[in-house]
Design a protein around this motif. Structure first.
Motif, PDB file in Angstrom:
ATOM      1  N   SER A   1       0.897  -1.329   0.017  1.00  0.00           N
ATOM      2  CA  SER A   1      -0.005   0.012  -0.053  1.00  0.00           C
ATOM      3  C   SER A   1       0.975   1.141   0.061  1.00  0.00           C
ATOM      4  O   SER A   1       1.754   1.290   0.728  1.00  0.00           O
TER       5      SER A   1
ATOM      6  N   SER B   1     -13.533  -0.810   7.331  1.00  0.00           N
ATOM      7  CA  SER B   1     -14.451  -0.476   6.301  1.00  0.00           C
ATOM      8  C   SER B   1     -13.510  -0.996   5.047  1.00  0.00           C
ATOM      9  O   SER B   1     -14.255  -1.404   4.074  1.00  0.00           O
ATOM     10  N   LYS B   2     -12.052  -1.077   5.193  1.00  0.00           N
ATOM     11  CA  LYS B   2     -11.214  -1.529   3.932  1.00  0.00           C
ATOM     12  C   LYS B   2     -11.394  -3.044   3.861  1.00  0.00           C
ATOM     13  O   LYS B   2     -11.645  -3.360   2.705  1.00  0.00           O
ATOM     14  N   GLU B   3     -11.666  -3.726   4.909  1.00  0.00           N
ATOM     15  CA  GLU B   3     -11.886  -5.159   4.757  1.00  0.00           C
ATOM     16  C   GLU B   3     -13.350  -5.385   4.252  1.00  0.00           C
ATOM     17  O   GLU B   3     -13.565  -6.367   3.176  1.00  0.00           O
TER      18      GLU B   3
ATOM     19  N   TYR C   1     -13.252  -4.749   0.410  1.00  0.00           N
ATOM     20  CA  TYR C   1     -12.542  -5.854  -0.036  1.00  0.00           C
ATOM     21  C   TYR C   1     -13.798  -6.892  -0.286  1.00  0.00           C
ATOM     22  O   TYR C   1     -13.681  -7.440  -1.454  1.00  0.00           O
TER      23      TYR C   1
ATOM     24  N   TRP D   1      -9.182   6.746  -3.670  1.00  0.00           N
ATOM     25  CA  TRP D   1      -8.292   5.968  -2.554  1.00  0.00           C
ATOM     26  C   TRP D   1      -7.413   4.864  -3.272  1.00  0.00           C
ATOM     27  O   TRP D   1      -7.924   4.168  -3.844  1.00  0.00           O
TER      28      TRP D   1
ATOM     29  N   SER E   1      -6.392   1.665  -2.234  1.00  0.00           N
ATOM     30  CA  SER E   1      -6.679   0.543  -2.178  1.00  0.00           C
ATOM     31  C   SER E   1      -7.632  -0.042  -2.974  1.00  0.00           C
ATOM     32  O   SER E   1      -8.056  -1.179  -3.293  1.00  0.00           O
ATOM     33  N   TYR E   2      -8.527   0.763  -3.776  1.00  0.00           N
ATOM     34  CA  TYR E   2      -9.716   0.154  -4.552  1.00  0.00           C
ATOM     35  C   TYR E   2      -9.291  -0.537  -5.580  1.00  0.00           C
ATOM     36  O   TYR E   2      -9.616  -1.632  -5.832  1.00  0.00           O
TER      37      TYR E   2
ATOM     38  N   GLN F   1      -7.311  -3.953  -4.738  1.00  0.00           N
ATOM     39  CA  GLN F   1      -8.387  -4.829  -4.436  1.00  0.00           C
ATOM     40  C   GLN F   1      -9.004  -5.333  -5.468  1.00  0.00           C
ATOM     41  O   GLN F   1      -9.120  -6.842  -5.497  1.00  0.00           O
TER      42      GLN F   1
ATOM     43  N   ASN G   1     -16.436   7.809  -3.070  1.00  0.00           N
ATOM     44  CA  ASN G   1     -16.062   8.350  -1.469  1.00  0.00           C
ATOM     45  C   ASN G   1     -16.014   9.802  -1.303  1.00  0.00           C
ATOM     46  O   ASN G   1     -15.625  10.503  -2.011  1.00  0.00           O
TER      47      ASN G   1
ATOM     48  N   ASP H   1     -18.128   4.826   0.145  1.00  0.00           N
ATOM     49  CA  ASP H   1     -17.296   4.835   1.333  1.00  0.00           C
ATOM     50  C   ASP H   1     -17.385   6.007   1.814  1.00  0.00           C
ATOM     51  O   ASP H   1     -17.117   7.095   1.335  1.00  0.00           O
TER      52      ASP H   1
ATOM     53  N   ARG I   1      -9.549  -1.013  14.430  1.00  0.00           N
ATOM     54  CA  ARG I   1      -9.837  -1.960  13.056  1.00  0.00           C
ATOM     55  C   ARG I   1     -11.370  -2.188  13.372  1.00  0.00           C
ATOM     56  O   ARG I   1     -11.748  -3.613  13.404  1.00  0.00           O
TER      57      ARG I   1
END
Length: 424
Positions: free
Chosen positions: A13, A97-99, A102, A119, A121-122, A125, A169, A201, A241
């Motif tokens: 990341s 929310s990231k998990e 995903y 963002w 990570s989108y 993923q 987002n 998001d 988390r």
């Protein structure tokens, strides 16, 4: 040894990587102005910490969906503080929310749509599951927000009857932009017309510089919008988390699918953290005021940065929430290219090595390599001290930032020096 090629091709990341690099440089004694990492700088409110301590000895597995009492609290919180009407049965708790995003990406088959300026990570993923995606064009004039016209134009160009999944987002990471109600209404009309699924998001919703919260697209397109939120940004509890998602009534039949996937992966979120989250989502007046003070501080800092950079030929989005802005050197591209620098990644390394300023290159956020834009996160300060001083004075001035946010102040100076050096 054979490894899943979609996973093997991923890189660390970008946000976590830059943070580790800055930590290493600071350990060497170098003074780095860290605009690269987006973690809330404020302490967690003591009521939330106390609730965590109180339940620290709870070692039980909890229901896959999450504690009923927590889901009840989030239902009320969303209605009163985000204008989202839902039911406890529609809410699922996960380890961030990231998990949850995903796992949603894993579940849905189709073509994903990502606005330029999203963002980091989108896209990784989506890539990790071998999924397909397109980046939709956005422009600085609109603070890199997706327009309904761009969305519909893209869909109309499609040659196949695909299921599209749009990821939005707001407040936005990396721009700080917030979609207005009219912008969301127009986007919702297009989404409804073509039956899009929307992953919304809203992790920064209450970090809003003008209102108590940011409007949700689910207000205008409740049928197929899944809303995501969590503790990390609003409540300054990234390390806890804990996130939640809200499944709309029309997609209620997917509850079983989600529940099955969760049960085979993370099982449930840590018990003490869920009890701490109950205290957060009760959103008592003192916690609400604390969040409001955090937003006011971030608003004052962003205004200082925006004013000083824009009057020195640095292009900036105008943040209305979260704790980011996009900054660009497009007006100085020829001079920068003359240094042998062609890409945002090359310029980010140059700024780090020569001006001790850490910025994330826009290529990590869906921009083309040669677009010289960067995400600037304005959270490199002692949040505990800044909150204390602010609560005494309730005012953010340039002198306040110079005295209490020296890394922010010095980082702005160094960026301006870079611009001045280019013109000598």
């Amino acid at each position: 040894m054979k490894i899943n090629k979609d996973i093997f091709s991923l890189k660390p990341s970008a946000t976590l990587e830059i943070n580790e690099k800055v930590k290493a440089l600071r350990k060497e004694g170098k003074s780095i102005n860290h605009f690269g990492f987006g973690q809330s700088p404020f302490p967690i409110h003591h009521k939330i910490v106390d609730a965590l301590k109180e339940h620290a000895n709870n070692n039980h597995y909890l229901p896959v969906d999450g504690l009923d009492s927590l889901r009840d609290c989030i239902t009320r919180f969303l209605l009163e503080n985000q204008a989202i009407k839902t039911s406890k049965e529609s809410i699922f708790i996960g380890p961030g929310s990231k998990e949850l995003l995903y796992q949603s990406i894993l579940i849905f088959e189709g073509h994903f749509l990502i606005p330029k300026g999203s963002w980091v990570s989108y896209i990784p993923q989506i890539k990790s599951k071998g999924g397909t995606y397109s980046i939709l064009e956005t422009y600085i004039e609109n603070d890199f927000k997706l327009t309904a016209e761009t969305l519909e134009e893209f869909i109309n160009k499609g040659t196949e009857n695909k299921q599209y999944i749009l990821i939005l987002n707001s407040p936005n990471n990396p721009t700080g932009a917030i979609y207005s109600e009219s912008e969301y209404q127009k986007l919702a009309d297009v989404c409804k017309k073509y039956g899009l699924i929307v992953l919304s998001d809203e992790i920064y919703s209450q970090i809003n510089f003008d209102e108590n919260y940011a409007t949700s697209i689910s207000k205008f397109y409740p049928d197929k919008t899944i809303v995501f939120g969590g503790l990390s940004k609003v409540f300054s509890a990234g390390g806890y988390r804990l996130g939640y998602m809200v499944l709309p009534h029309e997609l209620k039949h997917l509850s079983r699918v989600y529940r099955s996937l969760f049960s085979e992966t993370f099982s449930c979120v840590a018990s003490p953290v869920q009890y701490a989250a109950i205290e957060a989502y009760k959103y008592s007046n003192d916690i609400k005021e604390y969040v409001s003070d955090s937003s006011s501080i971030l608003s004052g800092i962003s205004s200082f940065i925006f004013k000083n950079l824009t009057r020195n030929q640095i292009t900036c989005t105008n943040p209305r929430g979260a704790f980011y802005m996009m900054v660009g050197f497009d007006e100085l591209q020829e001079r920068i290219n003359a240094l042998g620098i062609q890409t945002s990644k090359e310029l980010s390394l140059y700024l780090l090595e020569n001006y001790q300023v850490a910025l994330l290159p826009s290529s990590d956020f869906g921009f083309e390599d040669k677009e010289l834009f960067f995400r600037l996160a304005f959270v490199d300060f002692d949040g505990k001290n800044v909150m204390k001083v602010y609560q005494e004075k309730k005012q953010i001035t340039e002198n306040f930032i110079k005295e209490n946010c020296p890394n922010i102040y010095k980082g702005v100076e160094r960026l301006i020096k870079f611009v001045n050096d280019l013109q000598e």
